[in-house]
Design a protein around this motif. Structure first.
Motif, short mmCIF file in Angstrom:
data_model
loop_
_atom_site.label_atom_id
_atom_site.label_comp_id
_atom_site.label_asym_id
_atom_site.label_seq_id
_atom_site.Cartn_x
_atom_site.Cartn_y
_atom_site.Cartn_z
N ALA A 1 18.18 -10.79 32.88
CA ALA A 1 18.95 -10.52 31.66
C ALA A 1 20.36 -10.04 31.99
CB ALA A 1 18.22 -9.49 30.80
N ASP A 2 20.54 -9.47 33.18
CA ASP A 2 21.87 -9.02 33.62
C ASP A 2 22.59 -10.08 34.45
OD1 ASP A 2 21.59 -6.53 32.43
OD2 ASP A 2 20.62 -5.65 34.19
N GLY A 3 22.02 -11.28 34.46
CA GLY A 3 22.65 -12.37 35.20
C GLY A 3 22.36 -12.36 36.68
N VAL A 4 21.38 -11.58 37.12
CA VAL A 4 21.02 -11.50 38.53
C VAL A 4 19.73 -12.25 38.74
CG1 VAL A 4 20.41 -9.93 40.42
CG2 VAL A 4 22.12 -9.24 38.73
N HIS A 5 19.71 -13.10 39.77
CA HIS A 5 18.50 -13.87 40.09
C HIS A 5 17.76 -13.13 41.20
CE1 HIS A 5 15.86 -17.25 40.68
NE2 HIS A 5 16.10 -17.17 41.98
N ILE A 6 16.50 -12.84 40.97
CA ILE A 6 15.68 -12.15 41.97
C ILE A 6 14.39 -12.94 42.16
CG2 ILE A 6 14.62 -10.65 40.24
CD1 ILE A 6 14.46 -8.46 42.37
N HIS B 1 5.73 1.04 41.21
CA HIS B 1 6.15 0.51 42.51
C HIS B 1 7.20 -0.58 42.33
CE1 HIS B 1 5.06 1.21 46.62
NE2 HIS B 1 5.15 -0.09 46.88
N LEU B 2 6.92 -1.50 41.43
CA LEU B 2 7.89 -2.58 41.18
C LEU B 2 9.19 -2.01 40.60
CD1 LEU B 2 5.82 -5.57 39.80
CD2 LEU B 2 7.42 -5.62 41.70
N GLY B 3 9.08 -1.05 39.71
CA GLY B 3 10.25 -0.43 39.12
C GLY B 3 11.14 0.24 40.16
N GLU B 4 10.53 0.92 41.14
CA GLU B 4 11.29 1.56 42.20
C GLU B 4 12.00 0.52 43.05
OE1 GLU B 4 8.72 4.07 44.53
OE2 GLU B 4 8.07 5.18 42.76
N ILE B 5 11.29 -0.55 43.41
CA ILE B 5 11.88 -1.59 44.25
C ILE B 5 13.07 -2.23 43.54
CG2 ILE B 5 11.47 -3.87 45.26
CD1 ILE B 5 8.55 -2.90 45.73
N VAL B 6 12.87 -2.63 42.31
CA VAL B 6 13.93 -3.29 41.55
C VAL B 6 15.06 -2.31 41.29
CG1 VAL B 6 14.49 -4.40 39.36
CG2 VAL B 6 12.40 -5.03 40.58
N GLY B 7 14.73 -1.06 40.98
CA GLY B 7 15.75 -0.05 40.71
C GLY B 7 16.65 0.21 41.91
N ARG B 8 16.09 0.18 43.11
CA ARG B 8 16.89 0.40 44.32
C ARG B 8 17.91 -0.71 44.52
NH1 ARG B 8 12.63 0.51 48.46
NH2 ARG B 8 11.11 1.40 47.08
N HIS B 9 17.58 -1.90 44.04
CA HIS B 9 18.45 -3.04 44.29
C HIS B 9 19.26 -3.45 43.06
CE1 HIS B 9 16.71 -3.44 48.22
NE2 HIS B 9 15.52 -3.34 47.68
N SER B 10 19.19 -2.64 42.00
CA SER B 10 19.98 -2.95 40.80
C SER B 10 21.42 -2.55 41.02
CB SER B 10 19.44 -2.19 39.59
OG SER B 10 18.15 -2.67 39.28
N LEU B 11 22.29 -3.19 40.28
CA LEU B 11 23.72 -2.87 40.39
C LEU B 11 24.09 -1.70 39.52
CD1 LEU B 11 25.05 -6.51 40.30
CD2 LEU B 11 24.69 -5.06 42.30
N GLN C 1 7.84 -10.31 34.72
CA GLN C 1 8.56 -9.43 33.80
C GLN C 1 9.80 -8.84 34.46
OE1 GLN C 1 6.18 -6.48 31.74
NE2 GLN C 1 4.42 -7.85 31.73
N TYR C 2 9.67 -8.39 35.72
CA TYR C 2 10.81 -7.81 36.40
C TYR C 2 11.86 -8.86 36.74
CZ TYR C 2 9.12 -3.09 36.55
OH TYR C 2 8.73 -1.83 36.18
N MET C 3 11.43 -10.08 37.05
CA MET C 3 12.39 -11.15 37.29
C MET C 3 13.20 -11.42 36.02
SD MET C 3 9.99 -13.60 39.67
CE MET C 3 11.07 -15.00 39.72
N ALA C 4 12.52 -11.43 34.87
CA ALA C 4 13.20 -11.66 33.59
C ALA C 4 14.11 -10.48 33.23
CB ALA C 4 12.17 -11.89 32.49
N LEU C 5 13.66 -9.26 33.51
CA LEU C 5 14.45 -8.07 33.21
C LEU C 5 15.76 -8.07 33.99
CD1 LEU C 5 14.47 -5.30 31.73
CD2 LEU C 5 13.40 -4.36 33.79
N ILE C 6 15.67 -8.33 35.27
CA ILE C 6 16.87 -8.39 36.10
C ILE C 6 17.71 -9.61 35.72
CG2 ILE C 6 17.71 -8.67 38.47
CD1 ILE C 6 16.64 -5.88 37.86
#
Length: 153
Positions: free
Chosen positions: A106-111, A143-153, A99-104
């Motif tokens: 959506a902004d054109g970022v591959h994680i 936990h996943l939200g914090e990790i992804v949030g720290r690395h979001s643009l 889900q988080y891979m798909a969420l990120i």
């Protein structure tokens, strides 16, 4: 029905209803009766009632005897392990990692998440105390939200 809230364990707050009284009140419903609802009369004779609870501070035997007899099958589950959390994070079709891979994405970022990273997330989400077990799902998501949030643009 969450039985843990009906048990006699713990201190009674002022104004709190007697838990034994509540158990006695629900007994006729579980035994089979007719209950008036805003939609009409509901017969509870053929309803399967499933009771659950994380009995960290109480035990099923704290229920009144009449209610214990209505829930004769008891299943005790083992605590989830780190390996279980890894499976939860990765195996389902709608796993949180996917889900988080798909969420990120959506902004054109591959994680991507390495298995080592997923293992660390799982380790950090292990509950430290039995009474915290019910929060493991929210912990994984947070936990996943914090990790992804720290690395979001």
């Amino acid at each position: 029905m969450k039985l843990i809230r009906l048990l006699a364990g713990g201190k009674k707050q002022s104004g709190e209803v007697s838990r034994e009284g509540v158990q006695r009140d629900i007994l006729p419903i579980v035994e089979g009766s007719q209950v008036n609802t805003k939609y009409g009369v509901l017969k509870t004779d053929h309803i399967l009632f499933i009771g659950s609870g994380a009995f960290a501070e109480s035990k099923p035997s704290d229920l009144i005897a009449e209610l214990q007899g209505r829930f004769p099958i008891r299943v005790e589950l083992e605590d989830l392990t780190e390996a279980d959390f890894v499976r939860i994070l990765t195996e389902p079709n709608n796993a949180l990692v996917k889900q988080y891979m798909a969420l990120i994405g959506a902004d054109g970022v591959h994680i991507t998440f390495t298995m080592e990273a997923i293992g660390r997330i799982a380790r950090n989400c292990l509950p430290s105390k039995p009474r915290h077990r019910k929060h493991w799902c929210a912990t994984l998501g947070n936990h996943l939200g914090e990790i992804v949030g720290r690395h979001s643009l």
